[in-house]
Design a protein around this motif. Sequence first.
Motif, PDB file in Angstrom:
ATOM      1  N   VAL A 124      76.330  58.866  80.638  1.00 26.01           N
ATOM      2  CA  VAL A 124      75.938  58.762  79.230  1.00 26.01           C
ATOM      3  C   VAL A 124      76.661  59.841  78.424  1.00 26.01           C
ATOM      4  O   VAL A 124      76.900  60.950  78.908  1.00 26.01           O
ATOM      5  CB  VAL A 124      74.408  58.899  79.080  1.00 26.01           C
ATOM      6  N   ARG A 125      76.989  59.529  77.197  1.00 28.09           N
ATOM      7  CA  ARG A 125      77.753  60.421  76.326  1.00 28.09           C
ATOM      8  C   ARG A 125      77.276  61.875  76.412  1.00 28.09           C
ATOM      9  O   ARG A 125      76.079  62.161  76.386  1.00 28.09           O
ATOM     10  CB  ARG A 125      77.646  59.924  74.884  1.00 28.09           C
ATOM     11  N   LYS A 126      78.222  62.756  76.526  1.00 26.74           N
ATOM     12  CA  LYS A 126      77.930  64.179  76.634  1.00 26.74           C
ATOM     13  C   LYS A 126      77.089  64.653  75.454  1.00 26.74           C
ATOM     14  O   LYS A 126      77.309  64.263  74.319  1.00 26.74           O
ATOM     15  CB  LYS A 126      79.240  64.969  76.691  1.00 26.74           C
ATOM     16  N   GLY A 127      76.108  65.499  75.731  1.00 26.07           N
ATOM     17  CA  GLY A 127      75.274  66.077  74.686  1.00 26.07           C
ATOM     18  C   GLY A 127      73.975  65.349  74.441  1.00 26.07           C
ATOM     19  O   GLY A 127      73.080  65.886  73.779  1.00 26.07           O
ATOM     20  N   VAL A 128      73.839  64.134  74.975  1.00 25.09           N
ATOM     21  CA  VAL A 128      72.602  63.373  74.807  1.00 25.09           C
ATOM     22  C   VAL A 128      71.575  63.876  75.826  1.00 25.09           C
ATOM     23  O   VAL A 128      71.831  63.877  77.035  1.00 25.09           O
ATOM     24  CB  VAL A 128      72.835  61.864  74.997  1.00 25.09           C
ATOM     25  N   LYS A 129      70.421  64.314  75.360  1.00 21.80           N
ATOM     26  CA  LYS A 129      69.358  64.768  76.250  1.00 21.80           C
ATOM     27  C   LYS A 129      68.770  63.560  76.993  1.00 21.80           C
ATOM     28  O   LYS A 129      68.575  62.496  76.406  1.00 21.80           O
ATOM     29  CB  LYS A 129      68.239  65.447  75.465  1.00 21.80           C
ATOM     30  N   ILE A 130      68.488  63.734  78.283  1.00 18.90           N
ATOM     31  CA  ILE A 130      67.831  62.684  79.066  1.00 18.90           C
ATOM     32  C   ILE A 130      66.666  63.330  79.808  1.00 18.90           C
ATOM     33  O   ILE A 130      66.831  64.358  80.469  1.00 18.90           O
ATOM     34  CB  ILE A 130      68.806  62.030  80.059  1.00 18.90           C
ATOM     35  N   PHE A 131      65.479  62.728  79.679  1.00 17.83           N
ATOM     36  CA  PHE A 131      64.295  63.321  80.291  1.00 17.83           C
ATOM     37  C   PHE A 131      63.267  62.229  80.549  1.00 17.83           C
ATOM     38  O   PHE A 131      63.311  61.152  79.943  1.00 17.83           O
ATOM     39  CB  PHE A 131      63.696  64.389  79.363  1.00 17.83           C
TER      40      PHE A 131
ATOM     41  N   LYS B  97      76.949  51.859  77.385  1.00 17.32           N
ATOM     42  CA  LYS B  97      77.602  51.107  76.308  1.00 17.32           C
ATOM     43  C   LYS B  97      76.790  51.158  75.019  1.00 17.32           C
ATOM     44  O   LYS B  97      77.333  51.402  73.932  1.00 17.32           O
ATOM     45  CB  LYS B  97      77.795  49.660  76.752  1.00 17.32           C
ATOM     46  N   LYS B  98      75.478  50.955  75.139  1.00 13.68           N
ATOM     47  CA  LYS B  98      74.629  50.949  73.948  1.00 13.68           C
ATOM     48  C   LYS B  98      74.605  52.324  73.273  1.00 13.68           C
ATOM     49  O   LYS B  98      74.616  52.425  72.038  1.00 13.68           O
ATOM     50  CB  LYS B  98      73.213  50.509  74.322  1.00 13.68           C
ATOM     51  N   VAL B  99      74.569  53.383  74.084  1.00 17.22           N
ATOM     52  CA  VAL B  99      74.570  54.731  73.507  1.00 17.22           C
ATOM     53  C   VAL B  99      75.899  55.004  72.809  1.00 17.22           C
ATOM     54  O   VAL B  99      75.942  55.610  71.725  1.00 17.22           O
ATOM     55  CB  VAL B  99      74.284  55.791  74.592  1.00 17.22           C
ATOM     56  N   ASP B 100      76.995  54.561  73.414  1.00 18.53           N
ATOM     57  CA  ASP B 100      78.310  54.751  72.789  1.00 18.53           C
ATOM     58  C   ASP B 100      78.393  54.014  71.451  1.00 18.53           C
ATOM     59  O   ASP B 100      79.060  54.475  70.523  1.00 18.53           O
ATOM     60  CB  ASP B 100      79.414  54.240  73.715  1.00 18.53           C
TER      61      ASP B 100
ATOM     62  N   VAL C 218      72.224  58.504  68.528  1.00 20.19           N
ATOM     63  CA  VAL C 218      71.346  58.833  69.657  1.00 20.19           C
ATOM     64  C   VAL C 218      71.524  60.296  70.069  1.00 20.19           C
ATOM     65  O   VAL C 218      72.627  60.756  70.342  1.00 20.19           O
ATOM     66  CB  VAL C 218      71.624  57.913  70.866  1.00 20.19           C
ATOM     67  N   LYS C 219      70.404  61.011  70.114  1.00 21.09           N
ATOM     68  CA  LYS C 219      70.401  62.413  70.555  1.00 21.09           C
ATOM     69  C   LYS C 219      69.661  62.611  71.876  1.00 21.09           C
ATOM     70  O   LYS C 219      69.871  63.606  72.570  1.00 21.09           O
ATOM     71  CB  LYS C 219      69.753  63.296  69.490  1.00 21.09           C
ATOM     72  N   GLY C 220      68.743  61.704  72.164  1.00 19.14           N
ATOM     73  CA  GLY C 220      67.954  61.861  73.381  1.00 19.14           C
ATOM     74  C   GLY C 220      67.504  60.524  73.923  1.00 19.14           C
ATOM     75  O   GLY C 220      67.424  59.523  73.198  1.00 19.14           O
TER      76      GLY C 220
END
Length: 588
Positions: free
Chosen positions: A149-156, A117-120, A125-127
């Motif tokens: 999480v929204r498509k295209g956001v890097k997660i690491f 929700k927060k990312v949306d 937000v990119k990562g």
Amino acid sequence: MKQFQFEFINAEQLTKELEKISLWVKNTMTSGVGFQIYAETMEHDRVKEVCSLIKSVLPDAYYIGASTNGNIVNGVKSESDIVIVGTVFEYPSTKVEVLQYELTNDTFKDVTADLVKKVDERPWVKGIEMLVTIRGMSMTGFCNELSKVRKGVKIFGGGAFNSDINSTETYVFSSSGDIASHSVVFVLLGGDDLFISTTYVTGWKPLGRELFVTKAKGAVLNEIDGQPAYNTYQKYLKIGNDEYFFRNTLEFPLFYYYNGINILRAPTNALPDGSLEMTADINEHVKARLAYGDPETILKEIRTARNSLAEFCPEGIRIYSCAARRTYWGDTEISNETAPFNSVAPTSGFFTSGEFMRTGRFVNQHNVTLVIAAMREGQATEQELQGFSFLSDESAGKFSLINRLANFIEISTKELEEANRRLEVMAVTDELTQVFNRREIQKRIKQALKEEDSSVSLIMLDVDFFKRVNDTYGHKVGDNVLKGLTAMLRDELDRVRCNAVAGRWGGEEFMVLLSNCAPGYADKIAENIRKRFSELDFEDCPHQTISLGTAEALENETSDSLCSRVDHALYDAKNSGRNRVCSAKDIQ
């Protein structure tokens, strides 16, 4: 983006380092300052001291941290038990936000739902950088939810660990929360001028034949190919269940395909029943292979990854390296695989209990892997692109002994598997006509009759006066008639609206099995087959005809009874003039 990396010695030394950063911030246009604190210590008071000093000198800075199995500073393993990495963001558009949540098996869905929700709500937000405690949790569900999480956001990111790999005591912390043993910290990173690139390196290669995981639950692998999982390591590798088990199996983890990529899982312990405790969850009913780790092969992949990242022109690199890799290399050589990245950009990180990275849509938990995140503010200039020197492949022309042996085994295994596949096909296929042989079509009829809610019909057909063809034109021409018949038969069955297979019953007789078709459909298909065959042209003989019988299975009918009825229908077609279709239901 500017990075400052240093080891914690004492409060006085840390204060001086922080004051340098503060001076830099005052004299430069910046949008924010953040710190990663990697602590190979369970002394919370020392960690709190570091956090307190950061807050006192740079009150607007954020910080995150985790307990570790070792720290990486300037690309090499640090001798200090606490390492601090400061990052100054210089572009006004760059935004950073820190979130910390309690994380348990009961809360992970709520945690990830709130993150999504927060990312949306934050299109910038990119990562997402993540530090997480994973001991005592199955991370599969957590990763699945993170994948929303929204498509295209890097997660690491990485899993917190302990200097003692046998200890389950770990923690994470941040400027948004306290030191916690069941928690996750997320750092939202983004803005128009922030760019992030992620990749991962294993270096381990698959070896030998495919294995099938027949039983597993969570991180416990019970059975491989129907046998206790430990048997695989004992049988193929002669690895004993002793104090050296983890070190020995580390060279040969399991390699399997999951969510579109190859994942490594290493055994940590063999249980009394022959089950294996793995470094993370492993799925049931997947195909896997043993993998091997060879230093030269690993370093070759490191060089490739380093050169690829150089093209991105990063200003900072973070490495999340599995503690198992530290065990594999040993402390004197582990920096061989992290130091090359520091020649591209300042490199820091820690040794983890698990590595996390999003590939495509999915977030995956890795093991025995290097996850690498590179960041940069602003577009790379042509001068920057030309400024990097690429590492040459020092192994070019060389091939280690284990690599040669592994290559031999891999090629031999593929050839053997292909030979076995051909033998399996040959065992069920009629050599001349390439349809099923009698044994296989009989087996499939029996299987179809056992299936619930499945209607079964048979079509039996025979070439009329086939002996005359052989006697008049020769057996080669007769063979061509049978080949023409089965080629037409396969084509016709590809068009039907149900499951259909054909087999050679014997000589010039063939059987067609239809499953899940409507009543009377077999008669229609049989008539199409009869008509099409009568129109076939043969090079060395005139048109030929076939007679056909059909039968629909009765309730609780056996295969012998059904085959007998369709056989009688075929002979009724022959006795009533040939080149026709007769149904068993019309026979009195």
